[in-house]
Motif scaffolding. Structure first.
Motif, PDB file in Angstrom:
ATOM      1  N   HIS A  94     -17.316   8.463  -1.160  1.00 22.19           N
ATOM      2  CA  HIS A  94     -17.068   7.551  -2.290  1.00 22.19           C
ATOM      3  C   HIS A  94     -17.387   8.212  -3.634  1.00 22.19           C
ATOM      4  O   HIS A  94     -17.979   7.590  -4.519  1.00 22.19           O
ATOM      5  N   VAL A  95     -16.972   9.456  -3.778  1.00 23.36           N
ATOM      6  CA  VAL A  95     -17.270  10.207  -4.996  1.00 23.36           C
ATOM      7  C   VAL A  95     -16.328   9.779  -6.119  1.00 23.36           C
ATOM      8  O   VAL A  95     -15.117   9.652  -5.934  1.00 23.36           O
ATOM      9  N   LEU A  96     -16.888   9.561  -7.290  1.00 21.33           N
ATOM     10  CA  LEU A  96     -16.124   9.274  -8.504  1.00 21.33           C
ATOM     11  C   LEU A  96     -16.704  10.145  -9.605  1.00 21.33           C
ATOM     12  O   LEU A  96     -17.922  10.139  -9.838  1.00 21.33           O
ATOM     13  N   ARG A  97     -15.846  10.906 -10.264  1.00 21.87           N
ATOM     14  CA  ARG A  97     -16.287  11.921 -11.229  1.00 21.87           C
ATOM     15  C   ARG A  97     -15.538  11.710 -12.534  1.00 21.87           C
ATOM     16  O   ARG A  97     -14.307  11.748 -12.558  1.00 21.87           O
ATOM     17  N   ALA A  98     -16.287  11.496 -13.649  1.00 20.49           N
ATOM     18  CA  ALA A  98     -15.660  11.149 -14.922  1.00 20.49           C
ATOM     19  C   ALA A  98     -16.255  11.970 -16.059  1.00 20.49           C
ATOM     20  O   ALA A  98     -17.308  11.603 -16.605  1.00 20.49           O
ATOM     21  N   PRO A  99     -15.609  13.073 -16.465  1.00 15.98           N
ATOM     22  CA  PRO A  99     -16.051  13.787 -17.665  1.00 15.98           C
ATOM     23  C   PRO A  99     -15.671  13.000 -18.907  1.00 15.98           C
ATOM     24  O   PRO A  99     -14.561  12.451 -18.998  1.00 15.98           O
ATOM     25  N   CYS A 100     -16.572  12.920 -19.873  1.00 18.82           N
ATOM     26  CA  CYS A 100     -16.382  12.067 -21.047  1.00 18.82           C
ATOM     27  C   CYS A 100     -16.668  12.805 -22.351  1.00 18.82           C
ATOM     28  O   CYS A 100     -17.617  13.595 -22.427  1.00 18.82           O
ATOM     29  N   ALA A 157     -11.613  22.292  -6.445  1.00 24.13           N
ATOM     30  CA  ALA A 157     -12.481  21.967  -5.307  1.00 24.13           C
ATOM     31  C   ALA A 157     -12.765  20.482  -5.201  1.00 24.13           C
ATOM     32  O   ALA A 157     -13.146  19.992  -4.134  1.00 24.13           O
ATOM     33  N   PHE A 158     -12.584  19.736  -6.289  1.00 22.53           N
ATOM     34  CA  PHE A 158     -12.885  18.314  -6.298  1.00 22.53           C
ATOM     35  C   PHE A 158     -11.639  17.448  -6.306  1.00 22.53           C
ATOM     36  O   PHE A 158     -11.729  16.232  -6.495  1.00 22.53           O
ATOM     37  N   ALA A 159     -10.470  18.043  -6.107  1.00 23.68           N
ATOM     38  CA  ALA A 159      -9.227  17.278  -6.191  1.00 23.68           C
ATOM     39  C   ALA A 159      -9.195  16.130  -5.185  1.00 23.68           C
ATOM     40  O   ALA A 159      -8.626  15.070  -5.452  1.00 23.68           O
ATOM     41  N   ARG A 160      -9.833  16.320  -4.041  1.00 23.59           N
ATOM     42  CA  ARG A 160      -9.812  15.276  -3.006  1.00 23.59           C
ATOM     43  C   ARG A 160     -10.630  14.056  -3.400  1.00 23.59           C
ATOM     44  O   ARG A 160     -10.566  13.016  -2.740  1.00 23.59           O
ATOM     45  N   TRP A 161     -11.410  14.170  -4.464  1.00 26.31           N
ATOM     46  CA  TRP A 161     -12.265  13.075  -4.885  1.00 26.31           C
ATOM     47  C   TRP A 161     -11.657  12.242  -6.003  1.00 26.31           C
ATOM     48  O   TRP A 161     -12.319  11.392  -6.564  1.00 26.31           O
ATOM     49  N   THR A 162     -10.403  12.469  -6.326  1.00 25.31           N
ATOM     50  CA  THR A 162      -9.745  11.644  -7.334  1.00 25.31           C
ATOM     51  C   THR A 162      -9.708  10.199  -6.842  1.00 25.31           C
ATOM     52  O   THR A 162      -9.317   9.927  -5.717  1.00 25.31           O
TER      53      THR A 162
END
Length: 226
Positions: A94-100, A157-162
């Motif tokens: 359940h990874v959610l990654r948000a650069p701001c 490497a994090f594309a699957r976590w979109t």
């Protein structure tokens, strides 16, 4: 430079229950310090939830420019992970990654708890940002408030976590303790709706801080040279 700086990276995740103890050791002893040791990072903070039903962990990194999250030094850490990181990535869910980009801050200091608001909406006017942050910072028990606008910086490497629930904006409201954050969460959400052009009801999660480290405090052994 004060946290969060001109940019911050917000991350939410769960971890498979049988790996929770190792996850917490890894995240505190290696993962967060390794990233905060990169030039351009200001501070890293990790939190744990206070309310069942939300993602259990929240991590936020402050940086002195949005470009830090696209820098080669940062990408090297992600694309060439340590053996411990390779193993632990497999346990994350359940990874959610948000650069701001930081749109504004109000107040000062560090709170022991956090109301973290995921917002979906159009770009706010500068006056609306100032109004929201001032309203949040004025709440009894609130230490500081920061609003960021999400931008695209997704390493391969994090594309699957979109995630489909990627916010357009993230509001961080630091409070004295978890009871304050919990009691104010509904009011903070209402202030977001009043001030910003939102498309739906904001998601307000409440977390307690469990670890923080600044760039200057990272041990030399955890600073990556490539």
């Amino acid at each position: 430079m004060a946290f969060p700086g001109p940019a911050f990276l917000a991350l939410w995740n769960d971890v498979t229950p049988q790996h929770a103890h190792e996850y917490n050791r890894w995240h505190t002893r290696e993962h967060v310090p390794e990233r905060v040791g990169i030039d351009g990072f200001i501070e890293g903070r990790r939190y744990r939830h206070a309310t069942p039903g939300q993602r259990e962990y929240f991590t936020v990194y402050g940086a002195n420019a949005p470009e830090v999250f696209r820098s080669q030094a940062y990408l090297n850490v992600i694309e060439d992970p340590t053996p411990w990181s390779v193993n632990m990535r497999l346990t994350l869910t359940h990874v959610l990654r948000a650069p701001c980009r930081t749109l504004g801050s109000a107040g000062s200091g560090t709170g022991g708890a956090l109301a973290c608001v995921r917002i979906h909406g159009a770009a706010p006017a500068p006056q609306a940002v100032s109004t929201l942050l001032a309203a949040c910072a004025a709440l009894d028990g609130v230490v500081a408030a920061h609003l960021g606008e999400v931008f695209t910086a997704q390493p391969n490497a994090f594309a699957r976590w979109t995630a489909a629930e990627m916010p357009t904006h993230v509001l961080l409201v630091e409070s004295e303790d978890i009871d304050v954050a919990r009691n104010l969460s509904a009011g903070i959400g209402a202030r977001v709706v009043d001030a910003l052009p939102v498309l739906d009801t904001p998601n307000v999660d409440v977390y307690s801080m469990i670890f923080a480290i600044g760039h200057a405090d990272v041990d030399a052994s955890l600073r990556r040279t490539r």
